[in-house]
Every structure is written in structure tokens, then in C-alpha cells.
Design an enzyme around this catalytic site. Structure first.
Site, PDB file in Angstrom:
ATOM      1  N   ASP A 186       0.920   9.748   0.487  1.00  0.00           N
ATOM      2  CA  ASP A 186       2.021   8.868   0.131  1.00  0.00           C
ATOM      3  C   ASP A 186       2.467   9.282  -1.269  1.00  0.00           C
ATOM      4  OD1 ASP A 186       3.671   6.510  -0.057  1.00  0.00           O
ATOM      5  OD2 ASP A 186       2.242   5.511   1.280  1.00  0.00           O
TER       6      ASP A 186
ATOM      7  N   ASP B 290       7.851   7.142  -0.677  1.00  0.00           N
ATOM      8  CA  ASP B 290       8.115   5.725  -0.906  1.00  0.00           C
ATOM      9  C   ASP B 290       9.555   5.468  -1.363  1.00  0.00           C
ATOM     10  OD1 ASP B 290       6.513   3.147  -1.150  1.00  0.00           O
ATOM     11  OD2 ASP B 290       7.418   3.206  -3.143  1.00  0.00           O
TER      12      ASP B 290
ATOM     13  N   GLU C 228      10.676   6.753   3.390  1.00  0.00           N
ATOM     14  CA  GLU C 228      10.829   5.315   3.575  1.00  0.00           C
ATOM     15  C   GLU C 228      12.232   4.959   3.116  1.00  0.00           C
ATOM     16  OE1 GLU C 228       8.808   1.028   2.499  1.00  0.00           O
ATOM     17  OE2 GLU C 228       9.124   2.480   0.938  1.00  0.00           O
TER      18      GLU C 228
ATOM     19  N   HIS D  70       1.787  -1.650   6.351  1.00  0.00           N
ATOM     20  CA  HIS D  70       1.082  -2.452   5.347  1.00  0.00           C
ATOM     21  C   HIS D  70       2.003  -3.416   4.596  1.00  0.00           C
ATOM     22  CE1 HIS D  70       3.126   0.661   3.245  1.00  0.00           C
ATOM     23  NE2 HIS D  70       2.851   0.093   2.087  1.00  0.00           N
ATOM     24  N   ASP D  71       3.279  -3.450   4.945  1.00  0.00           N
ATOM     25  CA  ASP D  71       4.228  -4.327   4.250  1.00  0.00           C
ATOM     26  C   ASP D  71       4.730  -5.472   5.113  1.00  0.00           C
ATOM     27  OD1 ASP D  71       4.273  -2.842   1.875  1.00  0.00           O
ATOM     28  OD2 ASP D  71       5.845  -1.503   2.635  1.00  0.00           O
TER      29      ASP D  71
HETATM   30  C1  GLC Z   1       7.195   0.529  -0.488  1.00  0.00           C
HETATM   31  C2  GLC Z   1       5.745   0.356  -0.116  1.00  0.00           C
HETATM   32  C3  GLC Z   1       5.282  -0.976  -0.615  1.00  0.00           C
HETATM   33  C4  GLC Z   1       5.421  -0.997  -2.110  1.00  0.00           C
HETATM   34  C5  GLC Z   1       6.846  -0.677  -2.523  1.00  0.00           C
HETATM   35  C6  GLC Z   1       6.913  -0.345  -3.984  1.00  0.00           C
HETATM   36  O1  GLC Z   1       8.015  -0.377   0.162  1.00  0.00           O
HETATM   37  O2  GLC Z   1       5.572   0.504   1.259  1.00  0.00           O
HETATM   38  O3  GLC Z   1       3.956  -1.240  -0.257  1.00  0.00           O
HETATM   39  O4  GLC Z   1       5.053  -2.246  -2.609  1.00  0.00           O
HETATM   40  O5  GLC Z   1       7.357   0.451  -1.861  1.00  0.00           O
HETATM   41  O6  GLC Z   1       6.297   0.877  -4.225  1.00  0.00           O
END
Ligand code: GLC
Ligand code: MG
Length: 502
Positions: free
Chosen positions: A96, A199, A253, A315-316
Site C-alpha cells: 500500500d 491510497d 484508490e 478495511h474502510d
Molecule cells: C484511504 C484508506 C483509509 C485511510 C485514508 C487516508 O481511504 O483506505 O484507510 O484512512 O485513505 O489515508
């Protein structure tokens, strides 16, 4: 066929996977000790949520050093060992990468905030106050109503943070920032990683002059997102990956929800290799809604040669089993969709067990974004600590023994065996992996689509309704798999999914 189109990616949240050193937090050696389980299950690519040194305000998404391993998780040597052992088993590993922001404890930020004339001042996004001392624009940070700007009294300016005030945004307009971040990719590529999950990459470019007209939350913030210059940054990142052999992959993402907006981030095959399609997380369990989502995704991706991805949990977000009302029939149907749609599936650790979100009592809440429930530790066995050598950092799901790997491995009718069977089918079946998709229809609560490849046709039918009676479906063919076990082609039980060779 490029490998990442064929892959099934398994997301590991390292803190919650497996603990080897008795501190209640999962670690690299824990992951390493379960590689054979993952091979047995049938996934082929692992994505590890961040393992870098971090003060853990956002549980690793606040990076204090991009080129080392957090001590809680292990060491660089252990990381090298993990890559070696994974590759020896034919598993690929994605890291990641968190390019939009660092931790406020990153030495770059300490330098940047030390004075206006520091050479690293411009590495972050600093702005003067507007008249009357208000922040430079009206952006709101994630998970709150608060401003995305924090005032730094010592140097008399605001800095930007789309997330916590301890996650200052890097200034990607600065070429030194970009080059240094590229070098962090090379550091891991040189160590053999097969690519990165990137991310919030849609946030890299910023139009700071654009006030948010609707005062939306930062994640869906239109002016903040979809800025053309982001595509330039992504092309530079792609070029770094292409310095290496074996197609190192980028999975972005891009939290823009609309597949049409997401498709643009693949560029002309020169930006992201893959991007998440998060609309699935917000699509109700309803045949028409899924038909529309699949049709919209295909219409957005196919013409520009963008290969879709599918995801049900991460995980979110609340886990799919919890979203579907803990109805195991629906959970199996959802897994069938995930693993038979056209595109690369992303399976979140624990999904193969049908894991639900844990109930987290107020005194054990740790995440500022309220996401603890879906991060609860994996239950490995039926003992009191479920294979954890010490009480883990978050509570287990209710009835954890019943969901454990040990209990389900012994039960051929379990969710674990069902997932394994689906994965085996997908790996054997070129049509499911590579085939085009058509014949998409929804009627009477039943969704169907056909995958076809080299003259072979495979139909997937999913009964979204869970009324008591079976639904007749006029399909002649050979049943390859049923989510209800023992059912027959031509008749669908409530909430059943079938895969039928036509
Ligand atoms: C992304 C991650 C999340 C994190 C955010 C800030 O959305 O998946 O877990 O809190 O970015 O880095
Ligand atoms: Mg540990």
C-alpha cells in the site's frame, strides 16, 4: 493476458491478520506463517495495508518513513523473507503506497513547519489565512465537520490535511516531492514487490482556489477531485513502474464512486493499471440495482480498454456479510458475483470466512473514522484467543469460534470451502477469467449475465429475492456451481446463485 487481469487479490490488514510475537498486533511473520493457507484457499496476489513506520493515528495510513518497516510489524529482513516465501509459492505481493499525505511525524514535515524559509517548506501545502483569519478555502477534512486546514501559529500559515491534522498533504506540484516519492516506489520495486495499491490517488492534484459549492465531505469533494494535473502525476508514476520487468501493477484508490469518472484514471493505458470501483459498496441488494451497476461499469470501462475491478469489503467499510443482514445465503451469492464478474476481484481477509463486523464497545473504539468493526482480528481456531498468542488490539467478532478457519476447514459445507470451490472454478475456467460479458438482464428479482470466451458460454444467475419459494429459470445447461449446494439448474432457491455452462 497480463497477470493482473487473471489475479484474485487478497487484502491483508496486517494488524488484524496473525500475530507472531505476542503483542496482540498482527505482523509480517504472522503473515508469512499463513502463506500455505492462502495458497490452499486459492488466492494469488496479496495486498498488504501499510507496514511502514507510523504513529498509527490512522493505523498506518499516516506514514513517518516510506522506506522502512514499522517495528510492530517486523523488519526489512523479515519483509524480504516474506517476499521470498510468497514468490516461492507463486504468490505476488502488493504494498500500500500512501502518496497524498505523510504523518505529521515524518521528518519532512518537521522541516517544513520549522520555518517559512526551510527548503522543504514547499513540500506541503501552506497558505496564508483569508481576511479575518479564516482558512484558505472551505474544505472539510474526512470524518468530521472540521476544516481541512490547521493553523500553525509559529510560522503564521495554514497547512492542508484532507484527513487528520496529523496527516498533512504533500504538495505534488513540487517536482522534488514527486521525484522523492518515485524513489520510494523504486525502493520497494528493487526489493521485488509486484506493485502497489495507491491510497486516494485522485486527491494528488488540487485546485485550492475552488471553494466547495455544496460544503460536501472531503472524500466526495468535487473541486478537490478530478483535477486534470492528477493525470500527469499518474503518467509519471506509471513510467516508474515501467522501468521494471514483469509488469509491476498499480491499483488506484479512486474514491469517486461513479464508474465513468473512475475510468478516466486508467488514461490511455498509461495511468493506473487498475482502479477500485467502489460503487458496489453502496449498491443495494437488488437485481435491478446490480444490473445497472454492471452495465454502467462495462459501458465506462470497456470502450477505453480499462479492465474493471470488483470489491465487496475492505478495511474502510462495513463488511459485506453485515451489510447483507448476516444472511449466509446472500453472502454466498455476493461471493459468487465477486468471483464471476468480468474484472479483477479484491477479497478482504475474513470474507472467505463470512466474517461480520465485530461489535466494538465504546471503551475499545480506537479509529477516528469509526471503522474498527471491519478490522477485527481473524479468528484462526476455536480456543479462547482464536490462535492469537495475546489479546488482540480489537475485539473478535461475536461467535468467533464458529467463523474460525479451524472450524470451517473441517466442514465441507462452510463458507470457507464454498469460497475455495469458487476460486478453484475461476482458476480453471478461462471463460470466467477472461470472457466478455453480455446478456445482462434483471427480472423478477433474478439477475443473469453470460461470460463468453472462444465459443464457450457460462451463465451466472443470482436470485436476489429471498422469498420462500424457488424461482424457475429457463436455462438449459450444466450446473458448475450452486451457492445453495445440491440444487439443480432450472430452479433457483431463495438467495441462491448458480454458475451454469451453456
Ligand atoms: C484511504 C484508506 C483509509 C485511510 C485514508 C487516508 O481511504 O483506505 O484507510 O484512512 O485513505 O489515508
Ligand atoms: Mg505482533
Amino acid at each position: 493476458m497480463t497477470w493482473w487481469r487473471d489475479a484474485v487479490v487478497y487484502q491483508i490488514y496486517p494488524r488484524s491478520f496473525r500475530d507472531s510475537d505476542c503483542d496482540g498486533v498482527g505482523d509480517l511473520e504472522g503473515i508469512r506463517s499463513e502463506l500455505d493457507y492462502l495458497v490452499w484457499l486459492g488466492v494469488d496476489t496479496l495486498w498488504l495495508s501499510p507496514i511502514y513506520p507510523s504513529p498509527m493515528k490512522d493505523f498506518g495510513y499516516d506514514v513517518a518513513n516510506y522506506v522502512d518497516v514499522e517495528r510492530l510489524f517486523g523488519s526489512l529482513e523479515q519483509f524480504d523473507g516474506l517476499i521470498r516465501d510468497a514468490h516461492a509459492r507463486g504468490l505476488r505481493v502488493l504494498l500500500d503506497w500512501v502518496p497524498n499525505h505523510t504523518s505529521s511525524e515524518h521528518p519532512w514535515f518537521s522541516e517544513s513547519r520549522s520555518s517559512r524559509s526551510n527548503p522543504r517548506r514547499d513540500w506541503y501545502v501552506w497558505r496564508d489565512a483569508r481576511e479575518a483569519g479564516s482558512p484558505p478555502n472551505n474544505w472539510v477534512r474526512a470524518w468530521s465537520e472540521g476544516s481541512a486546514w490547521t493553523w500553525d501559529g509559529a510560522t503564521g500559515q495554514y497547512y492542508l490535511h484532507c484527513f487528520l491534522d496529523s496527516q498533512p498533504d504533500l504538495n505534488w506540484a513540487n517536482v522534488d516531492v514527486r521525484q522523492t516519492m518515485h524513489d520510494t516506489l523504486r525502493f520497494w520495486l528493487d526489493r521485488g514487490v509486484d506493485g502497489f495499491r495507491m491510497d486516494v490517488v485522485h486527491l494528488l492534484g488540487k485546485d485550492l482556489d475552488a471553494d466547495d459549492p455544496d460544503d460536501l465531505k472531503a472524500m466526495s469533494h468535487v473541486p478537490l477531485n478530478d483535477v486534470p494535473v492528477t493525470h500527469e502525476y499518474l503518467r509519471e508514476i506509471r513510467a516508474v513502474l515501467e522501468e521494471y520487468d514483469n509488469e509491476r501493477v498499480s491499483v488506484g484508490e479512486v474514491y469517486l464512486i461513479d464508474p465513468n469518472r473512475v475510468a478516466a484514471y486508467y488514461g490511455r493505458g498509461d495511468e493506473l493499471h487498475l482502479s477500485f470501483n467502489f460503487a458496489s459498496l453502496y449498491t443495494p441488494w437488488n437485481a435491478e440495482a446490480w444490473r445497472d451497476l454492471i452495465a454502467t461499469t462495462e459501458a465506462a470501462m470497456n470502450p477505453v480498454g480499462a479492465w474493471p475491478t470488483w470489491v465487496m469489503s475492505n478495511h474502510d467499510n462495513v463488511r459485506v456479510a453485515t451489510r447483507l443482514g448476516a444472511d449466509d445465503r446472500r453472502v454466498r451469492a455476493a461471493m459468487t458475483l465477486l468471483l464471476t464478474l468480468r474484472g479483477t476481484p479484491f477479497l478482504y481477509a475474513g470474507e472467505e470466512l463470512g466474517l461480520r463486523d465485530a461489535t466494538v464497545p465504546p471503551d475499545r473504539v480506537v479509529d477516528p473514522g469509526g471503522r474498527d468493526g471491519c478490522r477485527s482480528p481473524l479468528p484462526w481456531d476455536v480456543d479462547a484467543l482464536h490462535g492469537w498468542p495475546a489479546t488482540p488490539w480489537l475485539p473478535f467478532v461475536d461467535n468467533a469460534s464458529q467463523f474460525s478457519v479451524e472450524a470451517q476447514r473441517d466442514d465441507p459445507d462452510s463458507m470457507l470451502h464454498f469460497t475455495k470451490t469458487l476460486l478453484d472454478l475461476r482458476h480453471r475456467d478461462d471463460t470466467l477469467r477472461h470472457g466478455d460479458i453480455d446478456g445482462l438482464v434483471a427480472s423478477d428479482g433474478v439477475l443473469r449475465f453470460i461470460r463468453h470466451h472462444a465459443g464457450r458460454r457460462v451463465m451466472v444467475v443470482v436470485n436476489f429475492s429471498d422469498t420462500d419459494s424457488a424461482v424457475a429459470v429457463a436455462v438449459e445447461g450444466r450446473l458448475l456451481l450452486s451457492s445453495a449446494g445440491g440444487a439443480r439448474a432450472g430452479s433457483l432457491l431463495p438467495a441462491e446463485a448458480q454458475v451454469i455452462e451453456l
